[in-house]
Design a protein around this motif. Structure first.
Motif, PDB file in Angstrom:
ATOM      1  N   PHE A 174     -12.193   3.781  -0.127  1.00 17.24           N
ATOM      2  CA  PHE A 174     -11.461   2.522  -0.055  1.00 17.24           C
ATOM      3  C   PHE A 174     -10.755   2.291   1.277  1.00 17.24           C
ATOM      4  CE2 PHE A 174     -11.481   3.613  -4.597  1.00 17.24           C
ATOM      5  CZ  PHE A 174     -12.134   2.496  -5.076  1.00 17.24           C
ATOM      6  N   GLY A 175     -10.418   3.346   2.009  1.00 15.12           N
ATOM      7  CA  GLY A 175      -9.772   3.178   3.292  1.00 15.12           C
ATOM      8  C   GLY A 175      -8.292   2.870   3.225  1.00 15.12           C
ATOM      9  N   VAL A 176      -7.627   3.252   2.168  1.00 12.72           N
ATOM     10  CA  VAL A 176      -6.180   3.003   2.069  1.00 12.72           C
ATOM     11  C   VAL A 176      -5.382   4.292   1.912  1.00 12.72           C
ATOM     12  CG1 VAL A 176      -6.493   0.718   1.071  1.00 12.72           C
ATOM     13  CG2 VAL A 176      -6.267   2.694  -0.439  1.00 12.72           C
ATOM     14  N   GLY A 177      -6.054   5.427   1.709  1.00  9.14           N
ATOM     15  CA  GLY A 177      -5.344   6.676   1.462  1.00  9.14           C
ATOM     16  C   GLY A 177      -4.432   7.083   2.595  1.00  9.14           C
ATOM     17  N   PHE A 178      -4.853   6.836   3.845  1.00  6.12           N
ATOM     18  CA  PHE A 178      -4.033   7.226   4.994  1.00  6.12           C
ATOM     19  C   PHE A 178      -2.655   6.577   4.948  1.00  6.12           C
ATOM     20  CE2 PHE A 178      -2.563   5.786   9.189  1.00  6.12           C
ATOM     21  CZ  PHE A 178      -2.246   7.016   9.766  1.00  6.12           C
ATOM     22  N   TYR A 179      -2.595   5.339   4.481  1.00  4.49           N
ATOM     23  CA  TYR A 179      -1.334   4.597   4.519  1.00  4.49           C
ATOM     24  C   TYR A 179      -0.344   5.056   3.454  1.00  4.49           C
ATOM     25  CZ  TYR A 179      -4.258   1.827   7.523  1.00  4.49           C
ATOM     26  OH  TYR A 179      -5.090   1.444   8.531  1.00  4.49           O
ATOM     27  N   SER A 180      -0.792   5.950   2.556  1.00  2.00           N
ATOM     28  CA  SER A 180       0.156   6.536   1.606  1.00  2.00           C
ATOM     29  C   SER A 180       1.192   7.380   2.329  1.00  2.00           C
ATOM     30  CB  SER A 180      -0.587   7.386   0.576  1.00  2.00           C
ATOM     31  OG  SER A 180      -1.217   8.502   1.195  1.00  2.00           O
ATOM     32  N   ALA A 181       0.892   7.783   3.580  1.00  2.00           N
ATOM     33  CA  ALA A 181       1.850   8.566   4.356  1.00  2.00           C
ATOM     34  C   ALA A 181       3.152   7.809   4.568  1.00  2.00           C
ATOM     35  CB  ALA A 181       1.242   8.947   5.705  1.00  2.00           C
ATOM     36  N   VAL A 235       0.824  -1.199   0.000  1.00  2.00           N
ATOM     37  CA  VAL A 235       0.000   0.000   0.000  1.00  2.00           C
ATOM     38  C   VAL A 235       0.861   1.254   0.000  1.00  2.00           C
ATOM     39  CG1 VAL A 235      -1.686   1.327   1.323  1.00  2.00           C
ATOM     40  CG2 VAL A 235      -1.934  -1.148   1.115  1.00  2.00           C
ATOM     41  N   ALA A 236       1.938   1.220   0.795  1.00  2.00           N
ATOM     42  CA  ALA A 236       2.759   2.409   0.962  1.00  2.00           C
ATOM     43  C   ALA A 236       3.714   2.645  -0.187  1.00  2.00           C
ATOM     44  CB  ALA A 236       3.551   2.303   2.268  1.00  2.00           C
ATOM     45  N   GLU A 237       4.149   1.583  -0.856  1.00  2.00           N
ATOM     46  CA  GLU A 237       5.225   1.746  -1.827  1.00  2.00           C
ATOM     47  C   GLU A 237       4.840   1.407  -3.267  1.00  2.00           C
ATOM     48  OE1 GLU A 237       8.580  -0.444  -0.540  1.00  2.00           O
ATOM     49  OE2 GLU A 237       8.698   0.523   1.415  1.00  2.00           O
ATOM     50  N   SER A 238       3.808   0.586  -3.448  1.00  2.00           N
ATOM     51  CA  SER A 238       3.516   0.092  -4.795  1.00  2.00           C
ATOM     52  C   SER A 238       2.190   0.559  -5.356  1.00  2.00           C
ATOM     53  CB  SER A 238       3.546  -1.447  -4.805  1.00  2.00           C
ATOM     54  OG  SER A 238       4.789  -1.911  -4.344  1.00  2.00           O
ATOM     55  N   LEU A 239       1.297   1.050  -4.495  1.00  2.00           N
ATOM     56  CA  LEU A 239      -0.046   1.384  -4.963  1.00  2.00           C
ATOM     57  C   LEU A 239      -0.076   2.686  -5.745  1.00  2.00           C
ATOM     58  CD1 LEU A 239      -2.955   0.367  -4.854  1.00  2.00           C
ATOM     59  CD2 LEU A 239      -3.279   1.723  -2.784  1.00  2.00           C
ATOM     60  N   TYR A 240       0.817   3.604  -5.401  1.00  2.00           N
ATOM     61  CA  TYR A 240       0.809   4.933  -6.017  1.00  2.00           C
ATOM     62  C   TYR A 240       2.021   5.109  -6.921  1.00  2.00           C
ATOM     63  CZ  TYR A 240      -2.631   5.795  -2.370  1.00  2.00           C
ATOM     64  OH  TYR A 240      -3.728   5.725  -1.565  1.00  2.00           O
ATOM     65  N   SER A 241       1.827   5.829  -8.017  1.00  2.00           N
ATOM     66  CA  SER A 241       2.896   6.000  -8.995  1.00  2.00           C
ATOM     67  C   SER A 241       3.855   7.125  -8.619  1.00  2.00           C
ATOM     68  CB  SER A 241       2.290   6.291 -10.378  1.00  2.00           C
ATOM     69  OG  SER A 241       1.517   7.474 -10.340  1.00  2.00           O
ATOM     70  N   ASP A 242       3.406   8.083  -7.794  1.00  2.00           N
ATOM     71  CA  ASP A 242       4.235   9.221  -7.438  1.00  2.00           C
ATOM     72  C   ASP A 242       4.041   9.503  -5.960  1.00  2.00           C
ATOM     73  OD1 ASP A 242       5.621  11.577  -7.220  1.00  2.00           O
ATOM     74  OD2 ASP A 242       4.914  12.367  -9.140  1.00  2.00           O
ATOM     75  N   ASN A 243       5.140   9.652  -5.233  1.00  2.00           N
ATOM     76  CA  ASN A 243       4.994   9.783  -3.791  1.00  2.00           C
ATOM     77  C   ASN A 243       4.356  11.089  -3.355  1.00  2.00           C
ATOM     78  OD1 ASN A 243       7.104  11.528  -4.291  1.00  2.00           O
ATOM     79  ND2 ASN A 243       8.581  10.499  -2.963  1.00  2.00           N
ATOM     80  N   GLU A 244       4.342  12.120  -4.200  1.00  2.00           N
ATOM     81  CA  GLU A 244       3.696  13.372  -3.815  1.00  2.00           C
ATOM     82  C   GLU A 244       2.184  13.231  -3.684  1.00  2.00           C
ATOM     83  OE1 GLU A 244       3.006  15.539  -8.154  1.00  2.00           O
ATOM     84  OE2 GLU A 244       4.648  16.197  -6.853  1.00  2.00           O
ATOM     85  N   VAL A 245       1.641  12.113  -4.179  1.00  2.00           N
ATOM     86  CA  VAL A 245       0.197  11.885  -4.110  1.00  2.00           C
ATOM     87  C   VAL A 245      -0.265  11.755  -2.663  1.00  2.00           C
ATOM     88  CG1 VAL A 245      -1.639  10.294  -4.794  1.00  2.00           C
ATOM     89  CG2 VAL A 245       0.178  10.839  -6.393  1.00  2.00           C
ATOM     90  N   PHE A 246       0.637  11.438  -1.729  1.00  2.00           N
ATOM     91  CA  PHE A 246       0.218  11.252  -0.345  1.00  2.00           C
ATOM     92  C   PHE A 246      -0.417  12.534   0.205  1.00  2.00           C
ATOM     93  CE2 PHE A 246       4.095  13.488   0.702  1.00  2.00           C
ATOM     94  CZ  PHE A 246       3.862  14.047   1.953  1.00  2.00           C
ATOM     95  N   ILE A 247       0.039  13.705  -0.259  1.00  2.00           N
ATOM     96  CA  ILE A 247      -0.552  14.960   0.205  1.00  2.00           C
ATOM     97  C   ILE A 247      -2.002  15.053  -0.250  1.00  2.00           C
ATOM     98  CG2 ILE A 247      -0.419  17.471   0.016  1.00  2.00           C
ATOM     99  CD1 ILE A 247       2.581  17.246  -0.120  1.00  2.00           C
ATOM    100  N   ARG A 248      -2.252  14.655  -1.477  1.00  2.00           N
ATOM    101  CA  ARG A 248      -3.637  14.629  -1.967  1.00  2.00           C
ATOM    102  C   ARG A 248      -4.495  13.708  -1.128  1.00  2.00           C
ATOM    103  NH1 ARG A 248      -4.985  11.351  -7.296  1.00  2.00           N
ATOM    104  NH2 ARG A 248      -4.780   9.702  -5.741  1.00  2.00           N
ATOM    105  N   GLU A 249      -3.972  12.524  -0.820  1.00  2.00           N
ATOM    106  CA  GLU A 249      -4.742  11.538  -0.064  1.00  2.00           C
ATOM    107  C   GLU A 249      -5.044  12.034   1.348  1.00  2.00           C
ATOM    108  OE1 GLU A 249      -5.947   8.482  -1.287  1.00  2.00           O
ATOM    109  OE2 GLU A 249      -5.397   9.527  -3.121  1.00  2.00           O
ATOM    110  N   LEU A 250      -4.052  12.589   2.025  1.00  2.00           N
ATOM    111  CA  LEU A 250      -4.250  13.018   3.407  1.00  2.00           C
ATOM    112  C   LEU A 250      -5.162  14.242   3.490  1.00  2.00           C
ATOM    113  CD1 LEU A 250      -0.667  12.499   4.881  1.00  2.00           C
ATOM    114  CD2 LEU A 250      -2.602  10.923   4.864  1.00  2.00           C
TER     115      LEU A 250
END
Length: 737
Positions: A233-240, A129-144
């Motif tokens: 989906f309940g996974v956005g928080f873990y993008s942090a 979830v933290a490393e493979s689900l998102y293509s760009d790490n800056e997306v975590f700001i959008r998710e949070l």
């Protein structure tokens, strides 16, 4: 220089007398930020005391008085003491009165530490979830920030069920960057969580608290749509954890009886849970950034990311006390002004021009969609858009005002429409867990069909209402339309709709006027079942073409479309038909000698079967297998001969591509061409006369007739070889003069 501990209580008192003064430098900001840490830590004296105090004595006198900046030659060592500095105090200057922040360091955890493991999920799943689900790490700001927006929306809905005199804090999101500690803090005044909520929502990956909240509100007879809440989906928080080595969460509901809670995890398969004091209602996230992600502790970086993903959120966002600019999305307005539209266009294209055409489209049935699409005012470089880096249309895709894709792909807009720019927003977009990738579905297919149909209808309306403006558009963007027609060869309905946008000059219209296929069909003669066209570099060459002569001499006064633009001929030839009418080139073998009636005025000598057979036989002998067949035209025309084959357009295309490296003889054999002779032409007659008296010259003349016919048909690929033969012929002629 040795490092030592610094008594922050002392520094706080020094700062207290000056806290109403505006901050004048980043060093002082760092110093004050560090003095508010609220935790036991060791601060290097070389960084905080000597460099940040003494060196700024003269440059920043507002921050420290002369007494406060006195230093000692002896090292200072003292235990750090927590002291909260209230950032909401009124200031005496206009500069600081604009700053607003609810983020403090007063929260403290206490009580027994509960060590828990994530429910039914493993460390490996969390890593995915933290490393493979998102293509760009800056997306975590959008998710949070999206999670914070959901929390605010939940609080708004929750407040509707409470007594009217109950006070709630303003609905806000606050972000703070701390590049000294390497932290990013996000805090909201949303609905907050108690201990059980934290265990259920943060302790279980892929469990959507938003979904359950909507269900509870609906049970209370509140008309709450699931689309009002972003997270599903309940996974956005873990993008942090993509950027954080540790995440801390302080949260508290708005119930006075509820106590705050503290949650922390390093991204492994477990987390800790404690009670917490001095927690404001809402949720606060403290991200301890990884060493390779410290850029997200810089204000400029975070500001750019927020502007990119969340510039249209309807909830106020503060960054380091300053309110981020936000506005109502232009595409959500019922009647945006021309100024709004031009402003959006200039934002999209990053330029100062105005769009050529603007399409606004809103629909709720069969799916929700808001879009504004622009045809650029400047000419678009078609071929640069074919590179992988720039694939797709420069159209941003939003879902509930949250940016999903910067450039939409062919799942939303067809490839041929990639010259468009603009915005599409839909609440019905089927997304995967990361909210970055569109999932294939019937709904997505329906969205693409709806948009494609609407774009074609819009452009067709421009052609009918503003033909001059549309002809300029087609001159610059026609290649995209032709590409679309060719790509839709397997979808006849969509292909014919797109073919309506193609423009051609016509033999029945004045120069400078254009017709599309739909208008041509309306003008067809009774009983006509073919749409005729002729490929030529220009209208002038088309009108003087021997193919136009043969058509006119045959008595068929049909309208002919002139395919003068690149790829016109290949597009028409591969389309085959339009509205049940066959598309046919007048160069085709199907429209040659076998398809016309003989002219009754032809001389007896030219009509005799024996004479015709001798003529054809001689040319076959002189040309050999360079031509597939030799025929005699039943009508007269100015040229000695014309070339015909089954598909002239495809032949021209193959000569420039797959046959480019073949010899001249190999190319001609592949063409399978028919040479149609004008038996009454004096040069043709001369070839027959010289077949016995001067065979060599007769053969040279026959080959030159073939060469000329190939040039007229656009099938001559290398004129240098023809010139060599022409020199030989001219030499022969000169010798006889």
């Amino acid at each position: 220089m040795n490092s030592c501990k610094l008594n922050l209580s002392r520094l706080s008192r020094l700062l207290a007398s000056h806290r109403q003064q505006p901050l004048r430098c980043m060093s002082c900001y760092k110093l004050r930020s560090t003095s508010w840490n609220g935790h036991q830590s060791v601060v290097p004296i070389s960084r905080l005391y000597e460099n940040n105090v003494s060196s700024h004595k003269s440059d920043c006198v507002r921050c420290f008085s002369s007494e406060s900046t006195k230093t000692s030659d002896e090292p200072i060592e003292a235990e750090i003491v927590d002291e909260y500095v209230n950032k909401f105090e009124d200031t005496s200057t206009d500069e600081t009165s604009d700053l607003r922040s609810i983020i403090t360091d007063q929260e403290t955890s206490h009580g027994d530490i509960e060590q828990k493991t994530f429910v039914a999920e493993t460390q490996r799943l969390l890593q995915i979830v933290a490393e493979s689900l998102y293509s760009d790490n800056e997306v975590f700001i959008r998710e949070l920030i999206s999670n914070s927006c959901d929390a605010l929306e939940k609080q708004r809905l929750y407040s509707l069920t409470q007594r009217s005199d109950q006070h709630f804090d303003p609905l806000e999101i606050h972000v703070k960057t701390d590049d000294v500690r390497g932290q990013l803090i996000i805090q909201d005044t949303g609905i907050g969580m108690n201990k059980d909520d934290i265990v259920n929502n943060l302790g279980t990956i892929a469990r959507s608290g938003s979904k359950e909240f909507v269900e509870r509100m609906q049970e209370k007879s509140l008309n709450v749509s699931k689309d009002a809440i972003i997270g599903q989906f309940g996974v956005g928080f873990y993008s942090a954890f993509m950027v954080s080595k540790k995440v801390e969460v302080f949260s508290k509901t708005h119930e006075e009886s509820e106590e705050g809670s503290y949650w922390s995890s390093t991204g492994t398969d477990s987390y800790t849970l404690q009670q917490a004091s001095n927690v404001q209602p809402g949720t606060k996230l403290v991200l301890h950034l990884k060493d390779d992600c410290l850029k997200f502790a810089q204000e400029s970086v975070v500001k750019n990311v927020i502007s990119k993903f969340a510039s249209f959120f309807d909830k106020p966002i503060y960054l380091n006390g300053v309110k981020m600019e936000s506005s109502e999305p232009v595409w959500m307005k019922s009647q945006p002004s021309e100024e709004d539209l031009n402003g959006l266009y200039q934002t999209v294209v990053k330029g100062g021009s105005i769009p050529r055409f603007t399409l606004q489209y809103r629909t709720d049935v069969p799916l929700n969609m808001r879009c504004i699409l622009f045809v650029p005012g400047e000419q678009f470089n078609m071929f640069s858009s074919l590179t992988p880096k720039d694939s797709g249309a420069d159209v941003s895709l939003y879902s509930r005002k949250v940016l999903i894709q910067k450039r939409v792909d062919s799942k939303i807009l067809p490839d041929w429409a990639r010259f468009l720019k603009g915005v599409i927003d839909s609440e019905d977009i089927p997304l995967n867990l990361s909210r970055e990738i569109l999932q294939n579905s019937d709904l997505l297919f329906k969205m693409k069909r709806t948009l494609t149909s609407r774009i074609i209808k819009f452009l067709l309306d421009k052609y009918k209402r503003h033909p001059e403006s549309y002809s300029v558009f087609y001159k610059e963007y026609g290649d995209f339309i032709r590409e679309g027609v060719l790509s839709l060869s397997g979808d006849k309905i969509d292909q014919e709709e797109l073919m309506k946008l193609m423009l051609f000059q016509s033999s029945k219209m004045e120069e400078g006027q254009f017709s599309n296929l739909e208008s041509y069909v309306e003008r067809m003669k009774p009983g006509q079942r073919e749409i005729y066209y002729l490929c030529a570099p220009s209208r002038e060459l088309a009108e003087s073409s021997p193919y136009m002569e043969t058509l006119a001499a045959s008595g068929k006064d049909y309208e002919v479309l002139f395919a003068t633009r690149q790829f016109d001929d290949i597009t028409l030839s591969q389309s085959f038909e339009y509205k049940g009418n066959r598309i046919m080139s007048i160069e085709s073998a199907k429209h040659g000698a076998a398809d016309v009636k003989k002219d009754s005025t032809t001389d007896d000598s030219s009509e005799s079967d024996s004479g015709m057979e001798a003529l054809k036989s001689h040319f076959r002998s002189a040309l050999g297998d360079l031509v597939h067949e030799v025929k005699v035209s039943p009508v007269d025309f100015k040229a000695p001969a014309v070339i015909r084959n089954f598909d002239m357009s495809m032949s021209r295309h193959l000569l420039m591509t797959s046959l480019a490296d073949k010899s001249e003889e190999e190319k001609l054999r592949f063409l399978h061409a028919e040479l149609e002779l004008n038996a009454n032409h004096p040069v043709v007659k001369k070839v027959v006369e010289l077949k016995d008296a001067d065979p060599e010259t007769s053969k040279l003349l026959a080959r030159q007739i073939l060469d000329n016919a190939l040039v007229t048909a656009g099938l001559s690929t290398d004129s240098r070889l023809m010139m060599k033969r022409l020199d030989s012929l001219l030499t022969k002629v000169a010798e006889k003069l």
